[in-house]
Design a protein around this motif. Sequence first.
Motif, mmCIF file in Angstrom:
data_model
loop_
_atom_site.group_PDB
_atom_site.id
_atom_site.type_symbol
_atom_site.label_atom_id
_atom_site.label_comp_id
_atom_site.label_asym_id
_atom_site.label_seq_id
_atom_site.Cartn_x
_atom_site.Cartn_y
_atom_site.Cartn_z
ATOM 1 N N SER A 79 23.003 19.541 -5.379
ATOM 2 C CA SER A 79 21.759 19.817 -4.657
ATOM 3 C C SER A 79 20.974 18.531 -4.469
ATOM 4 C CB SER A 79 20.904 20.828 -5.433
ATOM 5 O OG SER A 79 21.617 22.042 -5.646
ATOM 6 N N HIS A 80 20.304 18.427 -3.368
ATOM 7 C CA HIS A 80 19.499 17.245 -3.082
ATOM 8 C C HIS A 80 18.171 17.358 -3.833
ATOM 9 C CE1 HIS A 80 18.264 13.701 -0.856
ATOM 10 N NE2 HIS A 80 17.072 14.304 -0.610
ATOM 11 N N LEU A 81 18.229 16.982 -5.116
ATOM 12 C CA LEU A 81 17.075 17.054 -6.000
ATOM 13 C C LEU A 81 16.997 15.769 -6.793
ATOM 14 C CD1 LEU A 81 17.621 20.678 -7.374
ATOM 15 C CD2 LEU A 81 15.929 19.995 -5.647
ATOM 16 N N ASP A 82 15.790 15.390 -7.170
ATOM 17 C CA ASP A 82 15.599 14.259 -8.066
ATOM 18 C C ASP A 82 15.461 14.793 -9.493
ATOM 19 O OD1 ASP A 82 15.335 11.715 -8.991
ATOM 20 O OD2 ASP A 82 13.714 11.155 -7.613
ATOM 21 N N LEU A 83 15.343 13.899 -10.457
ATOM 22 C CA LEU A 83 15.347 14.308 -11.852
ATOM 23 C C LEU A 83 14.220 15.293 -12.143
ATOM 24 C CD1 LEU A 83 16.495 14.026 -14.714
ATOM 25 C CD2 LEU A 83 14.964 12.061 -15.025
ATOM 26 N N GLY A 84 12.999 14.987 -11.697
ATOM 27 C CA GLY A 84 11.857 15.859 -11.987
ATOM 28 C C GLY A 84 11.873 17.140 -11.187
ATOM 29 N N ASP A 85 12.767 17.299 -10.204
ATOM 30 C CA ASP A 85 12.830 18.494 -9.373
ATOM 31 C C ASP A 85 13.838 19.521 -9.879
ATOM 32 O OD1 ASP A 85 11.043 17.157 -7.727
ATOM 33 O OD2 ASP A 85 12.673 16.286 -6.509
ATOM 34 N N LEU A 86 14.562 19.214 -10.949
ATOM 35 C CA LEU A 86 15.613 20.106 -11.411
ATOM 36 C C LEU A 86 15.035 21.394 -11.988
ATOM 37 C CD1 LEU A 86 18.027 17.643 -13.288
ATOM 38 C CD2 LEU A 86 18.290 18.565 -10.977
ATOM 39 N N PRO A 87 15.597 22.536 -11.623
ATOM 40 C CA PRO A 87 15.220 23.781 -12.310
ATOM 41 C C PRO A 87 15.798 23.787 -13.726
ATOM 42 C CG PRO A 87 16.963 24.205 -10.711
ATOM 43 C CD PRO A 87 16.563 22.773 -10.544
ATOM 44 N N ASN A 88 15.386 24.750 -14.514
ATOM 45 C CA ASN A 88 15.792 24.774 -15.918
ATOM 46 C C ASN A 88 17.312 24.855 -16.081
ATOM 47 O OD1 ASN A 88 13.142 24.603 -16.729
ATOM 48 N ND2 ASN A 88 12.889 26.831 -16.961
ATOM 49 N N LEU A 89 17.968 25.637 -15.231
ATOM 50 C CA LEU A 89 19.413 25.760 -15.357
ATOM 51 C C LEU A 89 20.097 24.413 -15.159
ATOM 52 C CD1 LEU A 89 22.041 27.392 -15.609
ATOM 53 C CD2 LEU A 89 21.898 27.844 -13.141
ATOM 54 N N ALA A 116 0.831 -1.209 0.000
ATOM 55 C CA ALA A 116 0.000 0.000 0.000
ATOM 56 C C ALA A 116 0.862 1.255 0.000
ATOM 57 C CB ALA A 116 -0.929 -0.003 1.199
ATOM 58 N N THR A 117 1.991 1.227 0.701
ATOM 59 C CA THR A 117 2.874 2.401 0.793
ATOM 60 C C THR A 117 4.320 1.953 0.575
ATOM 61 O OG1 THR A 117 1.378 3.449 2.391
ATOM 62 C CG2 THR A 117 3.629 4.338 2.201
ATOM 63 N N GLU A 118 4.952 2.602 -0.332
ATOM 64 C CA GLU A 118 6.355 2.254 -0.606
ATOM 65 C C GLU A 118 7.245 2.806 0.495
ATOM 66 O OE1 GLU A 118 7.752 3.335 -4.435
ATOM 67 O OE2 GLU A 118 6.320 2.058 -5.536
ATOM 68 N N PRO A 119 8.299 2.047 0.818
ATOM 69 C CA PRO A 119 9.229 2.522 1.846
ATOM 70 C C PRO A 119 10.029 3.710 1.335
ATOM 71 C CG PRO A 119 10.074 0.514 0.846
ATOM 72 C CD PRO A 119 8.702 0.735 0.275
ATOM 73 N N PRO A 120 10.527 4.562 2.232
ATOM 74 C CA PRO A 120 11.304 5.729 1.794
ATOM 75 C C PRO A 120 12.654 5.298 1.218
ATOM 76 C CG PRO A 120 11.328 5.579 4.175
ATOM 77 C CD PRO A 120 10.375 4.528 3.702
ATOM 78 N N ARG A 121 13.105 6.024 0.251
ATOM 79 C CA ARG A 121 14.441 5.788 -0.321
ATOM 80 C C ARG A 121 15.475 6.515 0.532
ATOM 81 N NH1 ARG A 121 13.533 8.223 -6.191
ATOM 82 N NH2 ARG A 121 12.618 9.852 -4.855
ATOM 83 N N ARG A 122 16.726 6.273 0.225
ATOM 84 C CA ARG A 122 17.772 7.021 0.915
ATOM 85 C C ARG A 122 17.632 8.506 0.566
ATOM 86 N NH1 ARG A 122 20.686 2.684 -1.098
ATOM 87 N NH2 ARG A 122 21.547 4.021 -2.775
ATOM 88 N N GLY A 123 17.667 9.315 1.564
ATOM 89 C CA GLY A 123 17.481 10.748 1.367
ATOM 90 C C GLY A 123 16.033 11.182 1.470
ATOM 91 N N GLU A 124 15.131 10.278 1.775
ATOM 92 C CA GLU A 124 13.710 10.597 1.959
ATOM 93 C C GLU A 124 13.312 10.339 3.416
ATOM 94 O OE1 GLU A 124 11.405 9.874 -2.273
ATOM 95 O OE2 GLU A 124 11.550 8.218 -0.868
ATOM 96 N N GLY A 125 12.358 11.134 3.866
ATOM 97 C CA GLY A 125 11.876 10.943 5.231
ATOM 98 C C GLY A 125 13.011 11.169 6.225
ATOM 99 N N ASP A 126 13.171 10.185 7.091
ATOM 100 C CA ASP A 126 14.237 10.278 8.103
ATOM 101 C C ASP A 126 15.501 9.514 7.704
ATOM 102 O OD1 ASP A 126 13.146 7.804 8.201
ATOM 103 O OD2 ASP A 126 12.879 7.715 10.378
ATOM 104 N N ARG A 127 15.556 9.063 6.477
ATOM 105 C CA ARG A 127 16.737 8.326 6.012
ATOM 106 C C ARG A 127 17.807 9.302 5.524
ATOM 107 N NH1 ARG A 127 15.902 3.148 2.392
ATOM 108 N NH2 ARG A 127 18.101 3.034 3.059
ATOM 109 N N GLU A 128 19.049 9.021 5.919
ATOM 110 C CA GLU A 128 20.168 9.890 5.567
ATOM 111 C C GLU A 128 20.502 9.763 4.087
ATOM 112 O OE1 GLU A 128 24.892 10.528 6.836
ATOM 113 O OE2 GLU A 128 23.704 8.901 7.687
ATOM 114 N N CYS A 129 20.906 10.865 3.489
ATOM 115 C CA CYS A 129 21.308 10.866 2.076
ATOM 116 C C CYS A 129 22.810 10.614 1.997
ATOM 117 C CB CYS A 129 20.944 12.192 1.423
ATOM 118 S SG CYS A 129 21.427 12.276 -0.324
ATOM 119 N N THR A 130 23.157 9.550 1.357
ATOM 120 C CA THR A 130 24.573 9.205 1.222
ATOM 121 C C THR A 130 25.309 10.212 0.350
ATOM 122 O OG1 THR A 130 23.984 6.862 1.393
ATOM 123 C CG2 THR A 130 26.162 7.384 0.533
ATOM 124 N N ALA A 131 24.707 10.671 -0.726
ATOM 125 C CA ALA A 131 25.358 11.597 -1.642
ATOM 126 C C ALA A 131 25.621 12.945 -0.981
ATOM 127 C CB ALA A 131 24.509 11.779 -2.897
#
Length: 349
Positions: free
Chosen positions: A77-87, A26-41
């Motif tokens: 920047s901590h962004l995913d592909l669809g979150d990138l600004p135009n630059l 029903a609900t997918e688990p958070p990826r690294r860098g989502e929710g309370d999970r630390e972002c390795t990058a």
Amino acid sequence: MPNFTQWPSFPFEGDLRVKQLDDPVATEPPRRGEGDRECTACGAPDEAYIWVGERWRVRAMDRPTGLPMVLILESRSHLDLGDLPNLLAAELGVLTVRLERAIRSLDGVSRVHVNRWGDGSAHLHLWFLARPYGQLQLRGTFLPLWDSILPPIPESTWRENLALVAAWLADFGGRQLAEPPRIQWQAPASFGAVEAAAATEAVETAETAESALDAGSSVSVTRQQDATGSGGTAGGGTAESAGAAGLDAAPGGEVGGEVGSVAASAGADVPAAGADAGVGAPESESSSSRLAEDPGPPAEGAGAPDHPEGEAGSGGAIGEDPAGRADSGAPEQADDAPPLPSAPDPVSS
């Protein structure tokens, strides 16, 4: 079984069984860098990358794998592909092309696969996988599987490839962090062996040259003796020219023609004051220098074959036996032998 199991690029063979598909959650688990999970990058320092820029970084695996090159392009920047600004979206396209060209320039690389899955981390990262040239079985979507199956490439080759790609990117800006591997150079085990071999070769070369020189000298002396025995004279020149012809004048002024010929053939080295006049080298000091100092009186005449009782001169270099024959130590002259050469002219001071 699905038909892709029959593709040449499919890395497995034999009896296979498809896994049972799990029910959806029903609900997918958070990826690294989502929710309370630390972002390795986000927590990785620049030193963990092979190239860094103001807004992008490129990193590699922690060790070599089966493919010539596997790299990951990440945004700072901590962004995913669809979150990138135009630059950043525009820069992503430029960096994708630039990185693909850099990897494809490596030796043995035919194609570069660019993949983005994004299921493991919320931080944007694109995969770049190099397919080896000529390995047609590795074409297609199974290349990441083959990367884990193939034996790892040599670490030196892997590090060199990393440095080349980083240098390519640094030409357009940013900072190269990957360095080429150190050259595995080892000194020779023993310089003494090398020097000994060189000395041996030099000695052999010198001996060969000396043998060739001796052979040439022997041929020259033989030719001169043949010319003298055929009726030539040693007169009209200096004592050095007489020595070059294989003859040496006795102190009394008479030339021991046959004595000089035999001595030259035997390589004798007898002082000029002895019973027989020895024949030295053309530069022999024992004959030429002594004649230059005291040439002696001119010879009154050379003994003909039918006058063996001719005088030997004041020096007594050639003695006479009771029969009156010249005791030269050489075979008696035949009746049909050519006349003996006349004595050389006195050497001018």
